[in-house]
Write an enzyme that holds these catalytic residues in place. Structure first.
Site, PDB file in Angstrom:
ATOM      1  N   TYR A 235       0.758  -1.298   0.101  1.00 10.30           N
ATOM      2  CA  TYR A 235      -0.074  -0.010   0.012  1.00 10.30           C
ATOM      3  C   TYR A 235       0.904   1.264  -0.053  1.00 10.30           C
ATOM      4  O   TYR A 235       1.725   1.468   1.047  1.00 10.30           O
ATOM      5  CB  TYR A 235      -0.866  -0.108   1.441  1.00 10.30           C
ATOM      6  CG  TYR A 235      -1.807   0.880   1.311  1.00 10.30           C
ATOM      7  CD1 TYR A 235      -2.804   1.456   0.420  1.00 10.30           C
ATOM      8  CD2 TYR A 235      -1.990   1.757   2.556  1.00 10.30           C
ATOM      9  CE1 TYR A 235      -3.580   2.576   0.509  1.00 10.30           C
ATOM     10  CE2 TYR A 235      -2.856   2.780   2.859  1.00 10.30           C
ATOM     11  CZ  TYR A 235      -3.700   3.054   1.681  1.00 10.30           C
ATOM     12  OH  TYR A 235      -4.691   3.963   1.905  1.00 10.30           O
TER      13      TYR A 235
ATOM     14  N   TYR B 206     -11.668  -3.965   6.948  1.00  8.26           N
ATOM     15  CA  TYR B 206     -10.374  -3.844   7.541  1.00  8.26           C
ATOM     16  C   TYR B 206     -10.371  -2.728   8.560  1.00  8.26           C
ATOM     17  O   TYR B 206      -9.950  -2.962   9.664  1.00  8.26           O
ATOM     18  CB  TYR B 206      -9.434  -3.127   6.438  1.00  8.26           C
ATOM     19  CG  TYR B 206      -8.052  -2.790   7.101  1.00  8.26           C
ATOM     20  CD1 TYR B 206      -7.121  -3.931   7.231  1.00  8.26           C
ATOM     21  CD2 TYR B 206      -7.953  -1.250   7.273  1.00  8.26           C
ATOM     22  CE1 TYR B 206      -5.722  -3.375   7.777  1.00  8.26           C
ATOM     23  CE2 TYR B 206      -6.507  -1.059   7.792  1.00  8.26           C
ATOM     24  CZ  TYR B 206      -5.632  -1.985   7.970  1.00  8.26           C
ATOM     25  OH  TYR B 206      -4.483  -1.666   8.619  1.00  8.26           O
ATOM     26  N   HIS B 207     -11.170  -1.481   8.362  1.00 11.23           N
ATOM     27  CA  HIS B 207     -11.092  -0.428   9.206  1.00 11.23           C
ATOM     28  C   HIS B 207     -12.064  -0.818  10.460  1.00 11.23           C
ATOM     29  O   HIS B 207     -11.943  -0.033  11.543  1.00 11.23           O
ATOM     30  CB  HIS B 207     -11.436   1.026   8.405  1.00 11.23           C
ATOM     31  CG  HIS B 207     -10.300   1.327   7.782  1.00 11.23           C
ATOM     32  ND1 HIS B 207     -10.304   1.263   6.318  1.00 11.23           N
ATOM     33  CD2 HIS B 207      -9.075   1.891   7.994  1.00 11.23           C
ATOM     34  CE1 HIS B 207      -9.082   1.836   6.015  1.00 11.23           C
ATOM     35  NE2 HIS B 207      -8.584   2.276   6.736  1.00 11.23           N
TER      36      HIS B 207
ATOM     37  N   LYS C 127     -10.664  17.252  16.429  1.00 11.96           N
ATOM     38  CA  LYS C 127      -9.919  16.432  15.477  1.00 11.96           C
ATOM     39  C   LYS C 127      -9.718  17.505  14.195  1.00 11.96           C
ATOM     40  O   LYS C 127     -10.512  17.547  13.422  1.00 11.96           O
ATOM     41  CB  LYS C 127     -10.633  15.204  14.917  1.00 11.96           C
ATOM     42  CG  LYS C 127     -10.706  14.144  15.737  1.00 11.96           C
ATOM     43  CD  LYS C 127      -9.585  13.309  15.560  1.00 11.96           C
ATOM     44  CE  LYS C 127      -9.361  12.813  14.482  1.00 11.96           C
ATOM     45  NZ  LYS C 127      -7.718  11.952  14.371  1.00 11.96           N
TER      46      LYS C 127
ATOM     47  N   ASP D 171      -7.874  14.230   8.983  1.00 11.92           N
ATOM     48  CA  ASP D 171      -7.738  13.042   9.787  1.00 11.92           C
ATOM     49  C   ASP D 171      -8.974  12.315  10.321  1.00 11.92           C
ATOM     50  O   ASP D 171      -9.553  13.048  10.869  1.00 11.92           O
ATOM     51  CB  ASP D 171      -6.586  13.063  10.561  1.00 11.92           C
ATOM     52  CG  ASP D 171      -6.504  11.652  11.265  1.00 11.92           C
ATOM     53  OD1 ASP D 171      -6.482  10.656  10.796  1.00 11.92           O
ATOM     54  OD2 ASP D 171      -6.089  11.850  12.550  1.00 11.92           O
TER      55      ASP D 171
ATOM     56  N   HIS E 129      -9.171   9.186  11.279  1.00 13.46           N
ATOM     57  CA  HIS E 129      -8.920   7.970  12.209  1.00 13.46           C
ATOM     58  C   HIS E 129      -9.266   8.444  13.521  1.00 13.46           C
ATOM     59  O   HIS E 129      -8.550   9.397  14.268  1.00 13.46           O
ATOM     60  CB  HIS E 129      -7.298   7.606  12.115  1.00 13.46           C
ATOM     61  CG  HIS E 129      -7.037   6.969  11.050  1.00 13.46           C
ATOM     62  ND1 HIS E 129      -6.143   7.087  10.050  1.00 13.46           N
ATOM     63  CD2 HIS E 129      -7.354   5.512  10.786  1.00 13.46           C
ATOM     64  CE1 HIS E 129      -6.092   6.368   8.999  1.00 13.46           C
ATOM     65  NE2 HIS E 129      -6.704   5.387   9.399  1.00 13.46           N
TER      66      HIS E 129
END
Length: 671
Positions: A31, A185-186, A544, A548, A550
């Site tokens: 990746y 995945y996340h 935040k 981003d 996450h």
């Protein structure tokens, strides 16, 4: 390889197959993408020359969220977590000297997936490629963006429409392309249990297929079901993760047959790519991550009937910063040794008939079915977004609590922490640093691009895009026309925003404290004592800034602060420094905490500090967390940041006590 149930083999599973029947290996990917399109192109060509067999493109956050590199929200984010692609010229540079007709390309892109696929098609046509021969995937899973990653733009309904627009377009024009990669995945990165990962991903796939039914013919629908692929996560619990993949195979076959009536078994195959777990990579003793990555890769390759079609492995040092080309090569070599030096691909499935495996698979399937039934009762994945988000935040809190208490052992983190300094992390150049000039270079080229193009052609293309969005016409054809006319990523997304509106996903952080109070009593007492001195509850604003998405760390900090008795204010992701500081003023915050994991911490935190001082908040402590190298942390502390936390600071209770101490009037007076 595809995950499937083959016909019974006449060869006993304990005997090696004939050499001519050795399975082909999965696609080898890394990746990758950073700084500029040209720099990323050089990295791709280098990796391909070393034996990589497919590309997996990482885009930067402005590209993922539909902003040009010169937008206010893009400041500090350009080229940090991937490659910036603002227009057709960038896409040309990204794939220069790489024949797309012969390449298998995975593009990790969701909200702007129609646009990036349009740019890819336009470049392929310029190369003279047969578009029908293009082979690859766009992730295009917006629901998991609402739940875990945060790079969404529009509300769920129009977002779902654009996903199925891409699918319907590829059905006619790109028969080898996977139009959607359901991404669990996340979900695991956000703390999902295996049962939740199974259920939430399968519910997302069902939502997409339900919407797609009206866009393709009944005859073509089974083929489209067969072209839905998945992108999963493999964690460190090897047996559970391997069984999870076998459960995915069984459940997907069951759903395709019973819910959608797909009779052809080849269209019911569970086809998936994987990146093994990044959540479990540690900043402490990072060399241990090599073993973690290997064990996790075995979970998705050992079981032939549930083997990944493509594998990409993180680098051992990704918890420290950007991996260097050598680090990526090391991960690639791990795959090649497994596929070519071992005899893994010479045998039938090693786990068929194993009673322990069968029991675990059935338990996972039952748990997933129960979650799926709950989601269906709510009206499906889109209607259940709030529910799923809340479940993820609670599951992640439970995961972190087990690490804090030592119930879950993490070597080098909460046990066996004594270590000899690693020579791999010593000295300058041990991790890659983003080119500080890359953002200015990208903006300059973007300005030149806008100047050189035909303004009339751009306006006409955007008008056609706007019309298609409004009247329900498939979005892909006008998007391709926009790409060829020179439209930029920000202009395409701005048009989509104007028609469909924007969306703010739920944070998953309830205002109500959880039932997990064990071990919090001393902190709660300290919070009450300080609140009494302040004359009101201790107000903690969690922010935040930037793009981003996450949000796991910010959510867990906010939730733990809430459970400790603090009055929290957390609005979620993607806020400008001005919005955060304005909220701090309005909320009369006692302390502000920022979470940034994209590498843009220096410019964003500097701006927040400047705006706090300009707003009279110079006495309000600012604490920050993220993947922040020590040199940067020292610089931030010198600027006035009260505390800096990195992934090694896993003890949330200690952070809570630090915050109480910072706010305590007696402590600040003594200082």
């Amino acid at each position: 390889m595809t995950a499937q149930t083959p016909a019974p083999s006449p060869v006993p599973s304990s005997a090696p197959s004939n050499a001519t029947t050795r399975d082909k290996p999965w696609l080898f990917r890394t990746y990758a993408g950073h700084s500029t399109a040209s720099a990323s192109n050089a990295l791709y060509r280098s990796n391909l020359s070393k034996g990589q067999t497919g590309l997996s493109v990482a885009f930067d956050l402005p590209t993922q969220t539909g902003y040009d590199s010169d937008h206010e929200l893009a400041r500090g984010e350009v080229g940090k977590v991937g490659v910036p692609v603002s227009h057709l010229g960038d896409m040309r540079a990204l794939f220069a000297d790489i024949p797309l007709e012969k390449m298998n390309t995975s593009m990790t892109i969701n909200a702007t997936a129609p646009w990036l696929l349009a740019l890819y098609i336009a470049v392929a046509e310029e190369q003279g490629a047969d578009v029908a021969a293009l082979n690859g995937t766009v992730q295009n899973d917006i629901i998991k963006e609402y739940l875990s990653r945060g790079t969404y733009i529009c509300p769920p309904a129009p977002s779902l429409r654009m996903i199925t627009d891409v699918a319907a377009y590829t059905q006619k024009h790109l028969p080898k392309w996977n139009p959607m990669n359901v991404c669990s995945y996340h979900l695991q990165e956000a703390g999902a249990t295996p049962e939740q990962e199974l259920a939430f991903a399968l519910a997302t796939a069902c939502a997409v297929l339900d919407d797609l039914k009206g866009k393709v013919s009944d005859d073509d629908f089974p083929n489209m079901v067969g072209r839905i692929s998945f992108f999963v996560n493999a964690g460190i619990r090897f047996v559970t993760e391997m069984c999870k993949m076998r459960a995915f195979v069984d459940l997907w076959d069951e759903i395709c047959l019973t819910r959608y009536g797909v009779q052809d078994a080849k269209y019911r195959r569970f086809r998936y790519g994987v990146q093994v777990n990044s959540l479990g990579l540690t900043e402490q003793q990072p060399e241990n991550n090599v073993y973690r990555i290997l064990i996790e890769s075995l979970a998705v390759t050992l079981s032939k009937n549930a083997r990944a079609r493509a594998v990409q492995l993180p680098a051992w040092n990704e918890a420290l910063g950007l991996p260097r080309p050598w680090d990526q090569q090391w991960s690639l070599r791990m795959q090649q040794i497994l596929a070519y030096e071992s005899d893994l691909l010479e045998y039938d499935d090693l786990f068929d008939g194993n009673p322990a495996v069968d029991r675990k698979v059935e338990a996972l399937k039952q748990g997933a079915r129960e979650e799926l039934a709950q989601i269906d009762a709510m009206g499906g994945a889109v209607a259940a977004i709030d529910y799923m988000k809340g479940r993820l935040v609670e599951a992640n809190a439970e995961r972190i609590n087990k690490i804090e208490t030592g119930e879950t052992v993490v070597v080098g983190v909460n046990r066996w922490v004594e270590t000899t300094p690693s020579p791999l992390t010593a000295g300058d150049g041990s991790i890659m640093v983003a080119d500080p000039k890359a953002e200015a270079d990208q903006i300059e080229r973007l300005t030149d691009w806008k100047t050189a193009r035909s303004h009339a052609a751009v306006e006409a293309a955007l008008a056609a895009l706007r019309s298609a969005a409004q009247d329900g016409t498939n979005i892909m054809r006008p998007s391709i026309a926009c790409a060829k006319a020179g439209v930029t990523t920000g202009e395409w997304a701005s048009t989509i925003r104007a028609v469909f509106g924007e969306y703010r996903a739920p944070t998953g952080v309830s205002r109500n404290p959880s039932n997990r109070t064990e071990g919090l009593e001393p902190i709660r007492d300290a919070v009450q004592a300080v609140s009494a001195k302040l004359g009101r509850p201790l107000k903690f604003l969690v922010g935040k800034p930037g793009l981003d998405g996450h949000s796991n760390g910010a959510e867990q900090i906010a939730a733990r602060a809430r459970d400790c008795g603090m009055d929290i204010h957390y609005e979620g992701i993607r806020l400008t420094p001005s919005e955060i500081v304005n909220a701090a003023v309005e909320q009369n915050a006692h302390v502000v905490g920022l979470s940034i994991l994209s590498g843009s911490h220096l410019p964003l935190i500097t701006e927040v500090l400047e705006k706090m001082r300009a707003s009279g908040l110079e006495d309000v402590p600012l604490v920050v967390g993220g993947i922040i190298p020590e040199d940067d942390a020292a610089h931030l502390r010198a600027l006035g940041v009260a505390a800096v936390y990195t992934p090694k600071d896993f003890e949330l209770n200690r952070i809570m006590m630090d915050i109480v101490t910072l706010v305590d009037p007696d402590t600040s007076a003594a200082a």
